[in-house]
Design an enzyme around this catalytic site. Sequence first.
Site, PDB file in Angstrom:
ATOM      1  N   LYS A   1       0.818  -1.226   0.000  1.00  0.00           N
ATOM      2  CA  LYS A   1       0.000   0.000   0.000  1.00  0.00           C
ATOM      3  C   LYS A   1       0.847   1.271   0.000  1.00  0.00           C
ATOM      4  O   LYS A   1       2.032   1.249   0.324  1.00  0.00           O
ATOM      5  CB  LYS A   1      -0.980  -0.028   1.175  1.00  0.00           C
ATOM      6  CG  LYS A   1      -2.146  -0.978   0.858  1.00  0.00           C
ATOM      7  CD  LYS A   1      -3.292  -0.871   1.805  1.00  0.00           C
ATOM      8  CE  LYS A   1      -4.421  -1.803   1.324  1.00  0.00           C
ATOM      9  NZ  LYS A   1      -5.467  -1.970   2.336  1.00  0.00           N
TER      10      LYS A   1
ATOM     11  N   ARG B   1      -3.526  -9.997   5.066  1.00  0.00           N
ATOM     12  CA  ARG B   1      -3.953 -10.043   3.655  1.00  0.00           C
ATOM     13  C   ARG B   1      -2.789  -9.543   2.814  1.00  0.00           C
ATOM     14  O   ARG B   1      -2.457  -8.359   2.876  1.00  0.00           O
ATOM     15  CB  ARG B   1      -5.202  -9.175   3.475  1.00  0.00           C
ATOM     16  CG  ARG B   1      -5.779  -9.189   2.061  1.00  0.00           C
ATOM     17  CD  ARG B   1      -7.017  -8.303   1.983  1.00  0.00           C
ATOM     18  NE  ARG B   1      -7.545  -8.254   0.638  1.00  0.00           N
ATOM     19  CZ  ARG B   1      -7.089  -7.449  -0.319  1.00  0.00           C
ATOM     20  NH1 ARG B   1      -6.109  -6.604  -0.061  1.00  0.00           N
ATOM     21  NH2 ARG B   1      -7.619  -7.482  -1.528  1.00  0.00           N
TER      22      ARG B   1
HETATM   23  C1  YH5 Z   1      -7.817  -4.316   3.269  1.00  0.00           C
HETATM   24  O1  YH5 Z   1      -6.933  -3.588   3.738  1.00  0.00           O
HETATM   25  N1  YH5 Z   1      -7.565  -3.777   0.791  1.00  0.00           N
HETATM   26  S1  YH5 Z   1      -8.030  -3.717  -1.893  1.00  0.00           S
HETATM   27  C2  YH5 Z   1      -3.455  -0.102  -3.219  1.00  0.00           C
HETATM   28  C3  YH5 Z   1      -2.171  -0.635  -3.346  1.00  0.00           C
HETATM   29  C4  YH5 Z   1      -1.949  -1.927  -2.967  1.00  0.00           C
HETATM   30  C5  YH5 Z   1      -2.964  -2.695  -2.489  1.00  0.00           C
HETATM   31  C6  YH5 Z   1      -1.241   1.408  -4.089  1.00  0.00           C
HETATM   32  N2  YH5 Z   1      -9.225  -5.089   0.111  1.00  0.00           N
HETATM   33  C7  YH5 Z   1      -8.107  -4.397   1.868  1.00  0.00           C
HETATM   34  O2  YH5 Z   1      -5.105  -4.188  -1.505  1.00  0.00           O
HETATM   35  N3  YH5 Z   1      -9.863  -5.974   2.284  1.00  0.00           N
HETATM   36  C8  YH5 Z   1      -8.269  -4.208  -0.250  1.00  0.00           C
HETATM   37  O3  YH5 Z   1      -1.117   0.059  -3.840  1.00  0.00           O
HETATM   38  C9  YH5 Z   1      -9.129  -5.215   1.450  1.00  0.00           C
HETATM   39  N4  YH5 Z   1      -8.588  -5.096   4.068  1.00  0.00           N
HETATM   40  C10 YH5 Z   1      -9.585  -5.900   3.595  1.00  0.00           C
HETATM   41  N5  YH5 Z   1     -10.296  -6.617   4.472  1.00  0.00           N
HETATM   42  C11 YH5 Z   1      -6.723  -2.506  -1.820  1.00  0.00           C
HETATM   43  C12 YH5 Z   1      -5.347  -3.059  -1.875  1.00  0.00           C
HETATM   44  C13 YH5 Z   1      -4.254  -2.190  -2.376  1.00  0.00           C
HETATM   45  C14 YH5 Z   1      -4.492  -0.888  -2.740  1.00  0.00           C
END
Ligand code: YH5
Length: 258
Positions: free
Chosen positions: A203, A237
């Site tokens: 993230k 996750r």
């Molecule tokens: C979460 O924290 N996150 S989708 C931006 C990124 C990298 C990854 C800029 N679904 C979560 O993974 N479900 C997502 O780089 C989730 N908890 C739960 N329970 C976003 C994501 C991501 C966004």
Amino acid sequence: MGIVNVTPDSFSENGKFALTKNAIRHATQLIKEGADILDIGGESTRPGSIQVCVEEELRRVLPVVEALASMNIPISVDTSKPKVMRAAIKTGAVMINDINALQEPEALEVVSTEGVAACIMHMQGKPHNMQINPQYCDVIVEVKDFLRQRIDAAQAAGISKEQLTIDPGFGFGKTFEHNLQILRHLDYFMDMGVSVLVGLSRKSMLGEITGNAVDDRIHSSISAALLAATKGARILRVHDVKATKDALAVYNAVIGQT
Ligand code: YH5
């Protein structure tokens, strides 16, 4: 929990078949790497992203759930839509991961009647606007209050605390400072009688700290995952399952537990 995206923007090649095939291949790889749960998502929830319709989400998610249901690994589905939840459960999913905390009408009922596990996550705003100007008086207190209310609502709908997992929702309507504060005080979330899930993998918070682009955040992701685990998180996750498992193996060998 290994992340399996079934969204077109996750892959350079296109076409519906390629999408399903790639997701199944990726999921198979994550199982090999030692994932304990797979989280299948058909809707992008990144900041600024727009929603897809029920039909499109079903077209993306169901073939992947069906293919993985026979592979002896618990399947979670990342969705906010009760219709997708029900169809995914009928196809073999045993957990619902809802960034909208089961607030859609009938979402609580689906989880209650089907008896599956569910993750309820905190988010301020909606994906299309959540990062515009996130504001809190006390981010810890406000996120906890929201999660407590959703636990109460879930219990009132007949869902047990054993079925539930809470998640502070890193990056979902939070500034860099808000995210840091939540991770720093993650232990404050451990007194609510439910397990805690954390999603920090790759993230932007890690990008801000290291200056690295999204495809170069594996090491910072491991550091964040281990920090979360030491503070009591029970489900991580992650994109990088093997690296996370190796880090946890070292931690568990030294600190104990399994
Ligand atoms: C979460 O924290 N996150 S989708 C931006 C990124 C990298 C990854 C800029 N679904 C979560 O993974 N479900 C997502 O780089 C989730 N908890 C739960 N329970 C976003 C994501 C991501 C966004």
